[in-house]
Scaffold this motif. Sequence first.
Motif, short mmCIF file in Angstrom:
data_model
loop_
_atom_site.label_atom_id
_atom_site.label_comp_id
_atom_site.label_asym_id
_atom_site.label_seq_id
_atom_site.Cartn_x
_atom_site.Cartn_y
_atom_site.Cartn_z
N ILE A 173 -14.34 20.53 -23.47
CA ILE A 173 -14.41 19.52 -22.40
C ILE A 173 -13.31 19.76 -21.38
O ILE A 173 -13.54 19.71 -20.17
N GLU A 174 -12.11 20.05 -21.89
CA GLU A 174 -10.97 20.28 -20.99
C GLU A 174 -11.14 21.57 -20.20
O GLU A 174 -10.88 21.62 -19.00
N LEU A 175 -11.60 22.62 -20.88
CA LEU A 175 -11.78 23.92 -20.22
C LEU A 175 -12.82 23.83 -19.10
O LEU A 175 -12.62 24.37 -18.00
N LEU A 176 -13.92 23.14 -19.38
CA LEU A 176 -15.01 23.05 -18.41
C LEU A 176 -14.86 21.87 -17.44
O LEU A 176 -15.67 21.70 -16.54
N ARG A 177 -13.83 21.06 -17.69
CA ARG A 177 -13.58 19.87 -16.87
C ARG A 177 -14.82 18.97 -16.82
O ARG A 177 -15.21 18.44 -15.77
N TYR A 178 -15.40 18.80 -17.99
CA TYR A 178 -16.60 17.97 -18.10
C TYR A 178 -16.24 16.50 -18.06
O TYR A 178 -15.29 16.07 -18.72
N ARG A 179 -17.01 15.73 -17.29
CA ARG A 179 -16.81 14.30 -17.22
C ARG A 179 -18.14 13.61 -17.53
O ARG A 179 -19.11 13.79 -16.79
N PRO A 180 -18.19 12.83 -18.63
CA PRO A 180 -19.44 12.18 -19.00
C PRO A 180 -19.92 11.22 -17.92
O PRO A 180 -19.12 10.56 -17.26
N ASN A 181 -21.22 11.15 -17.74
CA ASN A 181 -21.83 10.19 -16.82
C ASN A 181 -21.89 8.84 -17.52
O ASN A 181 -22.60 8.67 -18.51
N VAL A 182 -21.11 7.89 -17.02
CA VAL A 182 -21.00 6.59 -17.69
C VAL A 182 -22.33 5.87 -17.77
O VAL A 182 -22.67 5.25 -18.77
N ILE A 183 -23.12 5.96 -16.69
CA ILE A 183 -24.41 5.27 -16.69
C ILE A 183 -25.35 5.88 -17.72
O ILE A 183 -25.99 5.18 -18.50
N ALA A 184 -25.39 7.22 -17.75
CA ALA A 184 -26.25 7.89 -18.72
C ALA A 184 -25.78 7.60 -20.14
O ALA A 184 -26.58 7.40 -21.05
N ARG A 185 -24.47 7.60 -20.30
CA ARG A 185 -23.91 7.30 -21.62
C ARG A 185 -24.34 5.92 -22.09
O ARG A 185 -24.70 5.70 -23.25
N GLY A 186 -24.34 4.96 -21.18
CA GLY A 186 -24.76 3.60 -21.53
C GLY A 186 -26.23 3.52 -21.88
O GLY A 186 -26.62 2.80 -22.79
N LEU A 187 -27.05 4.30 -21.16
CA LEU A 187 -28.49 4.30 -21.46
C LEU A 187 -28.77 4.86 -22.84
O LEU A 187 -29.65 4.40 -23.56
N VAL A 188 -28.01 5.90 -23.22
CA VAL A 188 -28.20 6.53 -24.52
C VAL A 188 -27.73 5.64 -25.65
O VAL A 188 -28.39 5.47 -26.68
N THR A 189 -26.55 5.03 -25.49
CA THR A 189 -25.94 4.26 -26.57
C THR A 189 -26.31 2.79 -26.57
O THR A 189 -26.11 2.09 -27.56
N GLY A 190 -26.83 2.31 -25.43
CA GLY A 190 -27.14 0.89 -25.33
C GLY A 190 -25.91 0.03 -25.13
O GLY A 190 -25.95 -1.19 -25.33
N ARG A 191 -24.80 0.65 -24.72
CA ARG A 191 -23.54 -0.08 -24.50
C ARG A 191 -23.01 0.18 -23.10
O ARG A 191 -23.33 1.19 -22.47
N SER A 192 -22.18 -0.73 -22.64
CA SER A 192 -21.51 -0.54 -21.36
C SER A 192 -20.14 0.09 -21.53
O SER A 192 -19.52 0.51 -20.58
N TRP A 193 -19.65 0.12 -22.78
CA TRP A 193 -18.31 0.62 -23.10
C TRP A 193 -17.24 -0.15 -22.33
O TRP A 193 -16.24 0.39 -21.90
N THR A 194 -17.49 -1.45 -22.18
CA THR A 194 -16.56 -2.33 -21.48
C THR A 194 -16.36 -3.61 -22.27
O THR A 194 -17.33 -4.20 -22.74
N VAL A 195 -15.11 -4.00 -22.41
CA VAL A 195 -14.75 -5.25 -23.08
C VAL A 195 -14.14 -6.19 -22.04
O VAL A 195 -13.29 -5.78 -21.24
N GLY A 196 -14.61 -7.43 -22.04
CA GLY A 196 -14.06 -8.42 -21.12
C GLY A 196 -12.96 -9.24 -21.77
O GLY A 196 -13.00 -9.50 -22.97
N VAL A 197 -11.97 -9.63 -21.00
CA VAL A 197 -10.90 -10.47 -21.52
C VAL A 197 -10.72 -11.69 -20.63
O VAL A 197 -10.57 -11.56 -19.42
N LEU A 198 -10.82 -12.85 -21.25
CA LEU A 198 -10.59 -14.12 -20.54
C LEU A 198 -9.28 -14.71 -21.07
O LEU A 198 -9.20 -15.10 -22.24
N ILE A 199 -8.27 -14.74 -20.23
CA ILE A 199 -6.97 -15.29 -20.61
C ILE A 199 -6.67 -16.45 -19.67
O ILE A 199 -6.44 -16.25 -18.48
N ASN A 200 -6.69 -17.65 -20.22
CA ASN A 200 -6.50 -18.85 -19.42
C ASN A 200 -5.03 -19.30 -19.43
O ASN A 200 -4.73 -20.48 -19.56
N ILE A 201 -4.14 -18.33 -19.35
CA ILE A 201 -2.70 -18.56 -19.31
C ILE A 201 -2.16 -17.64 -18.22
O ILE A 201 -2.67 -16.52 -18.06
#
Length: 337
Positions: free
Chosen positions: A40-68
């Motif tokens: 990955i480092e040698l080829l400078r590969y960067r995964p496509n986040v949208i495609a990754r989400g379609l394959v895994t069914g996830r957004s790979w994002t966590v939301g945080v609500l801090i009311n302080i």
Amino acid sequence: MASIHDVAKEAGVSVATVSKVINHYPDVSEKTRKKVKNAIELLRYRPNVIARGLVTGRSWTVGVLINIPFTNPYVAMLLEGIKTALENSGYDLMRLSARLNDPEYSFVNHCQSRNLDGVVVFGVDKDHLSIQELIESGIPTMFVDTDATGLRAGNITTDNRNGAHMSVRHLAQLGHRRIAYLAGTPGHEVNESRLAGYRDGLEASSIPYRKEYIMSGDYSYDSGFQGMKMLLELDEPPTAVICISDMAAFGVIHAIETHGLNVPGDISVVGFDNIYEAELFKPALTTINQNIHTIGVKLIEELISMIKNPDYPPPVVTEPSSLIIRESTAKCREFGE
């Protein structure tokens, strides 16, 4: 631009194996993982986040609500722990805002519209309508410092009760019997747990409970300052004060010094949190250590376990607390002696 197939060919593995490494699946040997990462480092590969989400069914994002307020040092340390865990897991963090006082607003819709994989909540009452809706939604959720739970909702907190108990015991061993508690908001779970620990400590040390020694407030510096001023106006002021937070303790110490008294010579002070500034403050603050960074790391680890495995039992984690003795506590010396 390199593709995932190019990476697989360079590393000598299958495309599925490359996908597992990218998505942090555990069932890949360290040797293979290293080969894929080198490719990955040698080829400078960067995964496509949208495609990754379609394959895994996830957004790979966590939301945080801090009311302080994010200026609170506790929040900064918690977020640092969250950041550390997320960086090691491949997830991104989204800070969430919520119109919690708007009865027409749906926090669940807010989360679902952003396709969040999971949510962290801190500083919101578990009985709030939006929080009840979140618990019932099935979105993987971790709560901080509240005992809220659900089918896909767990929580993590510190052993607040024992922490306050340790504070009283420490002061009692130094000869203090007039020990006040500068509290947080009545009814809030953290405050009630620490207040219960304070009363446990008094009882264990055969010290009578005195209602006038309880000052309600919040976790802020100003709350500590104002609460201590009121305690100093009592006919029999305390010789020691336990505070709901380190920030409140800083305000308490300032009020004592403004009154012409000394910490710890005249009045001992104990905080709660062990934020970075506690050791740097003068006098260095005796406090209860919460392992805040560790709490941030662990809550994310548990949240990701729930995200990855729908059958993972919602965790209920209690981190141990410990007493850190520094300069702000000393043997009792009665006023006028």
